[in-house]
Write a protein that holds these residues in place. Sequence first.
Motif, PDB file in Angstrom:
ATOM      1  N   TRP A 141       0.788  -1.180   0.109  1.00 60.80           N
ATOM      2  CA  TRP A 141      -0.042  -0.001  -0.009  1.00 60.80           C
ATOM      3  C   TRP A 141       0.887   1.261   0.054  1.00 60.80           C
ATOM      4  N   ASP A 142       1.958   1.108   0.068  1.00 59.30           N
ATOM      5  CA  ASP A 142       3.088   2.350   0.031  1.00 59.30           C
ATOM      6  C   ASP A 142       2.864   3.486  -1.034  1.00 59.30           C
ATOM      7  N   PRO A 143       2.526   3.067  -2.362  1.00 64.18           N
ATOM      8  CA  PRO A 143       2.293   4.177  -3.200  1.00 64.18           C
ATOM      9  C   PRO A 143       0.980   4.905  -3.131  1.00 64.18           C
ATOM     10  N   TRP A 144       0.222   4.308  -2.295  1.00 68.06           N
ATOM     11  CA  TRP A 144      -1.260   5.083  -2.107  1.00 68.06           C
ATOM     12  C   TRP A 144      -1.492   5.487  -0.612  1.00 68.06           C
ATOM     13  N   ARG A 145      -0.318   5.186   0.150  1.00 69.64           N
ATOM     14  CA  ARG A 145      -0.702   5.377   1.720  1.00 69.64           C
ATOM     15  C   ARG A 145      -1.076   6.838   2.044  1.00 69.64           C
ATOM     16  N   GLU A 146      -0.530   7.770   1.651  1.00 67.65           N
ATOM     17  CA  GLU A 146      -1.036   9.079   1.909  1.00 67.65           C
ATOM     18  C   GLU A 146      -2.310   9.432   1.258  1.00 67.65           C
ATOM     19  N   ARG A 147      -2.150   9.123   0.118  1.00 69.05           N
ATOM     20  CA  ARG A 147      -3.486   9.467  -0.868  1.00 69.05           C
ATOM     21  C   ARG A 147      -4.835   9.091  -0.266  1.00 69.05           C
ATOM     22  N   TYR A 148      -4.767   7.503   0.221  1.00 68.72           N
ATOM     23  CA  TYR A 148      -5.963   7.158   0.783  1.00 68.72           C
ATOM     24  C   TYR A 148      -6.120   7.238   2.386  1.00 68.72           C
ATOM     25  N   GLY A 149      -5.081   7.961   2.904  1.00 71.02           N
ATOM     26  CA  GLY A 149      -5.316   8.390   4.220  1.00 71.02           C
ATOM     27  C   GLY A 149      -4.975   7.122   5.095  1.00 71.02           C
ATOM     28  N   LEU A 150      -4.194   6.191   4.434  1.00 70.37           N
ATOM     29  CA  LEU A 150      -4.127   4.814   5.405  1.00 70.37           C
ATOM     30  C   LEU A 150      -3.131   4.968   6.611  1.00 70.37           C
ATOM     31  N   PRO A 151      -3.322   4.022   7.657  1.00 71.34           N
ATOM     32  CA  PRO A 151      -2.429   4.209   8.761  1.00 71.34           C
ATOM     33  C   PRO A 151      -1.139   3.959   8.518  1.00 71.34           C
ATOM     34  N   PRO A 152      -0.162   4.698   9.266  1.00 72.87           N
ATOM     35  CA  PRO A 152       1.089   4.627   9.013  1.00 72.87           C
ATOM     36  C   PRO A 152       1.759   3.240   9.218  1.00 72.87           C
ATOM     37  N   ARG A 153       2.996   3.023   8.703  1.00 74.12           N
ATOM     38  CA  ARG A 153       3.459   1.934   8.791  1.00 74.12           C
ATOM     39  C   ARG A 153       4.472   1.784  10.138  1.00 74.12           C
TER      40      ARG A 153
END
Lengths: 154, 809
Positions: free
Chosen positions: A142-154
């Motif tokens: 999910w790294d390429p979209w982590r910020e764009r989709y507001g996913l929890p940080p790693r």
Amino acid sequence: MSLSSLQPIPQRQGLPPWLIAVVVVVAAAILLWPTLQGRELRRIAAQHRVDTGWRPDYRLLPRLGLAHQKSVAQGGELSRKERDGLWSELEAYQGSYPVFFWLELAWLEARAGDDGRARRALERAKADNLRLYNDMTRTRLWDPWRERYGLPPR
Amino acid sequence: MSAAIIKSGGLSHPVVWAAGLAWGLLAATRWAVVMAAQEGGQSAVIWQLPPWWIPVAVGSAVLLLQLWAASWQHRWLARQGLEAPRARRMAGLAWLPSLALFLVPLAEFLPPLYGGSLAPLALSREAWPFAVLAVAGAIFIQTRLAAPELIRKHEEPHRRWLAPVVFLLALVLFAGVGARLTQVSNQVGKFMGGDEPQYLFNAHSLAVDHDLDLAEEIFLRENSYYLNPAKVIGGHGGWTHDGKWISKHRPGLPALMAPFYAWGLYLGQGPRKTATVCLWLLAAWMVTEVFWLGRLFTGREGPALLGAAGAALALPGLIYSNLAFPEIAAAAFSVSAFRLLRSASRGQWGLVFLAGLFTAYLPWFHERFAVLALILGAYFLARWHWRSIKGLAAFALPCLVSAGLLATYFMWLYGHPYPGQEIHAQGAYLNPRGFWEGLSGIWVDAGEGMLTYGAIWLAAMAGLVWLLRRRVADGFWCLAMAGAMYVVAGLFADWFGGINPPSRYMVAVVPFLAVGLAAGAHWGPPRYMLFVVVLGALSLAASFWVMHYPSAVYGHKVVLGSGLQFPLIDNLLPAFIFNYKVPEVNADLARIWMFLALVAMVAMNLGNQRFGPGRSLVGLLLTMLLVAGAGVAADHIGAGVLNYTNPAQRVVLWNRLSDLPPGGVVWRMGDDAVEPKALMKLPLPPARYQHGASKTAPDDPQALDIPAGNKPDLFVWGQYLALPPGRYRATASLSSPYAGPEQVAWLDLSENKGQSTLLGRKLSGEQLNQPVSLEFGLHRWATNLEFRIGSTGLAPLRVLSMSITRLEP
């Protein structure tokens, strides 16, 4: 007391080394053949399941496997029709832990460039199991979209 | 009896007739069924005897058979060139060990008669075949010793085809085990559990993605290729700092299995089955290495074959040849590296390099195998292979590269070059309950002990001492390899493994112990082979039983007690995994049996090659008295033989009762009022067989609540009993808030997994205020019998208890 007494060993006799080498190389090539197929093996295995009508209640699994492999092989490209099919399969799915499959579908949508549907699939995953959603979105996938989709940080 | 036999000089010796009496008496007293019972402080022993003519006929037949054997034995000795009087005397005296058989019926009758412990009775009733085997073996050995020139051992030429034959036979054996496990897992569901699916998950990732990141496998639920697709597994993994989900199980075994696993995926077959082929090959390789090493040490093929047979046929090796745990691979790699270091002579750097590769790979199966790698490193030094730079490089280079890679791998996973305590199931490596638990339990625990399931390993340990006595260096290093793994496993908090068949952590010890069998057979006295025969028979019986009922060795059960019905197994041995509440009792029970094991090891290291039937008789008597004494002590310390903990014991007893010919008398010793109630009643806790919407009652773990409002359906089923012919009563206690006349439930008894119903009964609310019963008779064995309860859904139900009671044979 000696702990290293060497006993006389009779001279070993056996097959010629070149013959052993040839046999080993041929056997290794045969043994490794399916492994060398790499991710294509995922498609082959999933296709076997589709062809034999494996477990109607979990038929989503091989279809997701086929789509996953196709997406990887085609740089993310996956036709709308194929994705629609997966959506309807997953909507009808009655088995355990759909959260993983929503996350997989969201990943396929994101790779296909459809942010809206990816977000919708993520929402479905989140609604199904928040704990697993938070945990499993930590994957590097999910790294390429982590910020764009507001996913929890790693 | 023919005139020729009567005239035979061998039969005129009085010992022959005394022996005949012992054999006949033993045979005549075997047909009774014995039930021991206790109520309050009173106890009773009830003998169900067959009609009188059966023991008389059987005893007489065995006496005649013994006389015929004695006659044949005398003639055989006479043919060996012994003078007639000497042949007669030797042949007669060789039967002296038979007198030990008098002890069996004595142990059965005397202690109950005088109010003593029932342990000797229980042991004699259950273990007499092994006494028979020991006595028969002793007579055979003494007869052979009467003509000593027949048993000279000599060096044999090595047959080159024998090792491939050993490999192929082992491969066929392990494939047969695989076929049996597949057959059973198809019958009763997949019993794979614990770490096995996680290792296969890693193999899948390596085969398909060529990496160890399991995230894609989890999202696509690719464990469904070998598990129920409803089940989700994560490989026992965790996140790395770079966002990969990595299993805590090391990739050594998955890397070996991956090509085989991939073939399963490629062909559309079960990949677990194809991955198992890799395990068969590893196990067969291990067995072949044992053969080679045994032959190397003893110079003979017979003892080497015995060692290989022990490694292949005894548990745990037999079943772990098919289980996806790294143990069998580590066993193969370590024994092969050891054998290569042992046999490589100066200049054979290829062999040393191969040993280095195998040694280097060991920690990749699991870090605990680094201990074996370290000992192999020390062995490499002791063998002086390092004196040449080529030799040093051949072994050390792969080991150093591997160590560097492993440290890097751990740095990536954990941030330090070694795994921490947190990876262990209980968060710590050392056993917080004390070390004796694991160090003794790993040998003698009723459910998890290596000797419990493979008594032959006791002879193997004694054989290692023989190896140490006759070849100090070889014995020392084999003991070091075996001892290191034993200590590493015994100190571990989960010394029994996880969800796996018994003695998982001792599998890597198997090849080094098996070499001891070869050494003992070569250097040990005849007595040693007597132990091998008896302990081997016990081990084979356990192996056969576990293969008959393999799913039972999962989930920490005492399976042998239900099959062979040895009270020894069920109540007299420690059971650490069941009973943490009384660790002192388990520890004391372990001390008793560990002491007995030590005495047996000493006995196997004493003795000579001379004719001595008197010594043999004394040895047998002492052995039987020691075993009985240990049983009495264990009976006194632990739950005791009258504590019938294993329900399956009852079915075994009922089977014996149904096999007993009718018409005999009942003979009772003890209080007249005491009846064997516990033995006649088989409890079937409803909560264990619940299905559908039913739930375990919150205030009673045995009871079951069935809510109202469901469609009429069965909610309790699945006992799948095998019951022998006889009359029975099935009883259930139910309760419900509804006490009206409408039907709320029904009971029935079905056979063959529900395919045919024997009888049934409808239950209204007003019938639930007392236990309800169904009486039924079986004229033949019933298989997969179920006592089922259904609910109409009209009212909530509670199923309090269920049982089946045997009414008469």
